[in-house]
Write a protein that holds these residues in place. Structure first.
Motif, PDB file in Angstrom:
ATOM      1  N   THR A  23       1.006  -1.238   0.078  1.00  0.00           N
ATOM      2  CA  THR A  23       0.040  -0.038   0.095  1.00  0.00           C
ATOM      3  C   THR A  23       0.902   1.303  -0.020  1.00  0.00           C
ATOM      4  OG1 THR A  23      -1.685  -1.093   1.323  1.00  0.00           O
ATOM      5  CG2 THR A  23      -1.740   1.275   1.116  1.00  0.00           C
ATOM      6  N   ILE A  24       0.566   2.213  -0.958  1.00  0.00           N
ATOM      7  CA  ILE A  24       1.272   3.421  -1.127  1.00  0.00           C
ATOM      8  C   ILE A  24       0.267   4.644  -0.441  1.00  0.00           C
ATOM      9  CG2 ILE A  24       0.566   3.676  -3.251  1.00  0.00           C
ATOM     10  CD1 ILE A  24       3.023   4.982  -3.838  1.00  0.00           C
ATOM     11  N   SER A  25       1.244   5.500   0.215  1.00  0.00           N
ATOM     12  CA  SER A  25       0.320   6.499   0.662  1.00  0.00           C
ATOM     13  C   SER A  25       1.537   7.646   0.549  1.00  0.00           C
ATOM     14  CB  SER A  25       0.057   6.375   2.263  1.00  0.00           C
ATOM     15  OG  SER A  25       1.203   6.281   3.080  1.00  0.00           O
ATOM     16  N   GLY A  26       0.980   8.835   0.580  1.00  0.00           N
ATOM     17  CA  GLY A  26       1.635  10.265   0.566  1.00  0.00           C
ATOM     18  C   GLY A  26       1.787  10.884  -0.740  1.00  0.00           C
ATOM     19  N   ARG A  27       1.628  10.137  -1.973  1.00  0.00           N
ATOM     20  CA  ARG A  27       1.281  10.878  -3.009  1.00  0.00           C
ATOM     21  C   ARG A  27       0.728   9.854  -4.076  1.00  0.00           C
ATOM     22  NH1 ARG A  27       6.466  12.310  -6.639  1.00  0.00           N
ATOM     23  NH2 ARG A  27       5.205  12.211  -8.131  1.00  0.00           N
ATOM     24  N   THR A  28       0.271  10.414  -5.261  1.00  0.00           N
ATOM     25  CA  THR A  28      -0.365   9.602  -6.420  1.00  0.00           C
ATOM     26  C   THR A  28       0.618   9.130  -7.380  1.00  0.00           C
ATOM     27  OG1 THR A  28      -2.197  11.052  -6.550  1.00  0.00           O
ATOM     28  CG2 THR A  28      -1.964   9.982  -8.111  1.00  0.00           C
ATOM     29  N   ALA A  29       0.396   7.859  -7.488  1.00  0.00           N
ATOM     30  CA  ALA A  29       1.485   7.014  -8.343  1.00  0.00           C
ATOM     31  C   ALA A  29       1.315   7.046  -9.839  1.00  0.00           C
ATOM     32  CB  ALA A  29       1.640   5.456  -7.740  1.00  0.00           C
ATOM     33  N   PHE A  30       0.589   7.990 -10.324  1.00  0.00           N
ATOM     34  CA  PHE A  30       0.333   7.990 -11.719  1.00  0.00           C
ATOM     35  C   PHE A  30       1.574   8.269 -12.437  1.00  0.00           C
ATOM     36  CE2 PHE A  30      -4.044   7.136 -11.378  1.00  0.00           C
ATOM     37  CZ  PHE A  30      -4.546   8.060 -10.656  1.00  0.00           C
ATOM     38  N   GLY A  31       1.886   7.722 -13.581  1.00  0.00           N
ATOM     39  CA  GLY A  31       3.091   7.534 -14.597  1.00  0.00           C
ATOM     40  C   GLY A  31       4.318   7.444 -13.940  1.00  0.00           C
ATOM     41  N   THR A  32       4.163   6.480 -13.011  1.00  0.00           N
ATOM     42  CA  THR A  32       5.510   5.790 -12.386  1.00  0.00           C
ATOM     43  C   THR A  32       5.267   4.226 -12.343  1.00  0.00           C
ATOM     44  OG1 THR A  32       4.349   6.209 -10.319  1.00  0.00           O
ATOM     45  CG2 THR A  32       5.832   7.809 -11.111  1.00  0.00           C
ATOM     46  N   TYR A  33       6.330   3.750 -12.036  1.00  0.00           N
ATOM     47  CA  TYR A  33       6.250   2.076 -11.659  1.00  0.00           C
ATOM     48  C   TYR A  33       6.299   1.711 -10.225  1.00  0.00           C
ATOM     49  CZ  TYR A  33       7.551   1.824 -16.485  1.00  0.00           C
ATOM     50  OH  TYR A  33       7.437   1.780 -18.006  1.00  0.00           O
ATOM     51  N   MET A  34       5.582   0.773  -9.790  1.00  0.00           N
ATOM     52  CA  MET A  34       5.728  -0.039  -8.799  1.00  0.00           C
ATOM     53  C   MET A  34       6.450  -1.511  -8.808  1.00  0.00           C
ATOM     54  SD  MET A  34       2.651   1.179  -5.975  1.00  0.00           S
ATOM     55  CE  MET A  34       3.204   0.343  -4.867  1.00  0.00           C
ATOM     56  N   ALA A  35       7.251  -1.861  -8.168  1.00  0.00           N
ATOM     57  CA  ALA A  35       7.991  -3.045  -8.399  1.00  0.00           C
ATOM     58  C   ALA A  35       7.990  -4.113  -6.950  1.00  0.00           C
ATOM     59  CB  ALA A  35       9.277  -2.765  -8.959  1.00  0.00           C
ATOM     60  N   TRP A  36       8.452  -5.177  -7.042  1.00  0.00           N
ATOM     61  CA  TRP A  36       8.620  -6.160  -5.947  1.00  0.00           C
ATOM     62  C   TRP A  36      10.076  -6.384  -6.333  1.00  0.00           C
ATOM     63  CZ3 TRP A  36       6.042  -6.872  -1.696  1.00  0.00           C
ATOM     64  CH2 TRP A  36       4.633  -6.660  -1.657  1.00  0.00           C
ATOM     65  N   PHE A  37      10.991  -6.585  -5.229  1.00  0.00           N
ATOM     66  CA  PHE A  37      12.259  -7.229  -5.230  1.00  0.00           C
ATOM     67  C   PHE A  37      12.091  -8.074  -4.098  1.00  0.00           C
ATOM     68  CE2 PHE A  37      14.746  -4.402  -8.225  1.00  0.00           C
ATOM     69  CZ  PHE A  37      13.822  -3.448  -8.365  1.00  0.00           C
ATOM     70  N   ARG A  38      13.219  -8.802  -4.183  1.00  0.00           N
ATOM     71  CA  ARG A  38      13.423  -9.914  -3.027  1.00  0.00           C
ATOM     72  C   ARG A  38      15.074  -9.880  -2.599  1.00  0.00           C
ATOM     73  NH1 ARG A  38      12.064 -15.750  -5.191  1.00  0.00           N
ATOM     74  NH2 ARG A  38      13.718 -16.281  -6.206  1.00  0.00           N
ATOM     75  N   GLN A  39      15.241 -10.219  -1.666  1.00  0.00           N
ATOM     76  CA  GLN A  39      16.599 -10.488  -1.059  1.00  0.00           C
ATOM     77  C   GLN A  39      16.751 -11.441  -0.047  1.00  0.00           C
ATOM     78  OE1 GLN A  39      18.353  -6.908   0.251  1.00  0.00           O
ATOM     79  NE2 GLN A  39      20.587  -7.662  -0.073  1.00  0.00           N
ATOM     80  N   ALA A  40      17.498 -12.577  -0.246  1.00  0.00           N
ATOM     81  CA  ALA A  40      17.869 -13.662   0.683  1.00  0.00           C
ATOM     82  C   ALA A  40      19.124 -13.560   1.293  1.00  0.00           C
ATOM     83  CB  ALA A  40      17.876 -14.981  -0.209  1.00  0.00           C
ATOM     84  N   PRO A  41      19.192 -13.998   2.449  1.00  0.00           N
ATOM     85  CA  PRO A  41      20.513 -13.604   3.230  1.00  0.00           C
ATOM     86  C   PRO A  41      21.791 -13.843   2.386  1.00  0.00           C
ATOM     87  CG  PRO A  41      18.876 -14.808   4.560  1.00  0.00           C
ATOM     88  CD  PRO A  41      18.505 -14.803   3.163  1.00  0.00           C
ATOM     89  N   GLY A  42      22.663 -12.909   2.301  1.00  0.00           N
ATOM     90  CA  GLY A  42      23.921 -13.186   1.747  1.00  0.00           C
ATOM     91  C   GLY A  42      23.934 -12.994   0.224  1.00  0.00           C
ATOM     92  N   LYS A  43      22.589 -12.557  -0.219  1.00  0.00           N
ATOM     93  CA  LYS A  43      22.705 -12.571  -1.674  1.00  0.00           C
ATOM     94  C   LYS A  43      22.126 -11.155  -2.088  1.00  0.00           C
ATOM     95  CE  LYS A  43      21.322 -17.290  -2.854  1.00  0.00           C
ATOM     96  NZ  LYS A  43      20.536 -18.002  -3.631  1.00  0.00           N
TER      97      LYS A  43
END
Length: 123
Positions: A23-43
């Motif tokens: 959930t995003i708050s604080g500003r409208t996200a129009f014209g932009t990208y939202m993404a998911w990243f992941r990070q495992a320990p040591g990587k």
């Protein structure tokens, strides 16, 4: 000020599905990208998926392997649906928001980040 809040991470068994939300708050996200990243320990942090907020274009990293889907659910919420989870999917999953309107899979291109939600896949 942009704030991102992830939820949905938990311990699951091999082969199960899971849905993460951001959930995003604080500003409208129009014209932009939202993404998911992941990070495992040591990587390094790796790109999972992104969605262009205005036109819905999606992109997926190799880690998604046809098992993950990114969706815009509301004006302020995006979801990552993950199927057939495997132990190698164990990681902290982060939601990220990009102000500038060009696509990137690089973590350093995203200006705003959530705190992350832990996904653990047990065999």
């Amino acid at each position: 000020q942009v704030n991102l809040q992830e939820s949905g991470g938990r311990l699951v068994q091999v082969g199960e599905a899971l849905r993460l939300t951001c959930t995003i708050s604080g500003r409208t996200a129009f014209g932009t990208y939202m993404a998911w990243f992941r990070q495992a320990p040591g990587k390094e942090r790796e790109f999972v998926a992104s969605i262009q907020w205005n036109d819905g274009r999606t992109s997926y990293g190799d880690v998604a392997a046809g098992r993950f889907g990114i969706f815009r659910e509301t004006d302020v919420t995006t979801a990552l649906r993950m199927n057939n989870l495997q132990p190698e999917d164990t990681a902290m999953y982060y939601c990220a928001f990009k102000v500038t309107d060009f696509w990137s899979a690089r973590p350093d291109a995203y200006e705003h980040w959530g705190q992350g939600t832990q996904v653990t896949v047990s065999s």
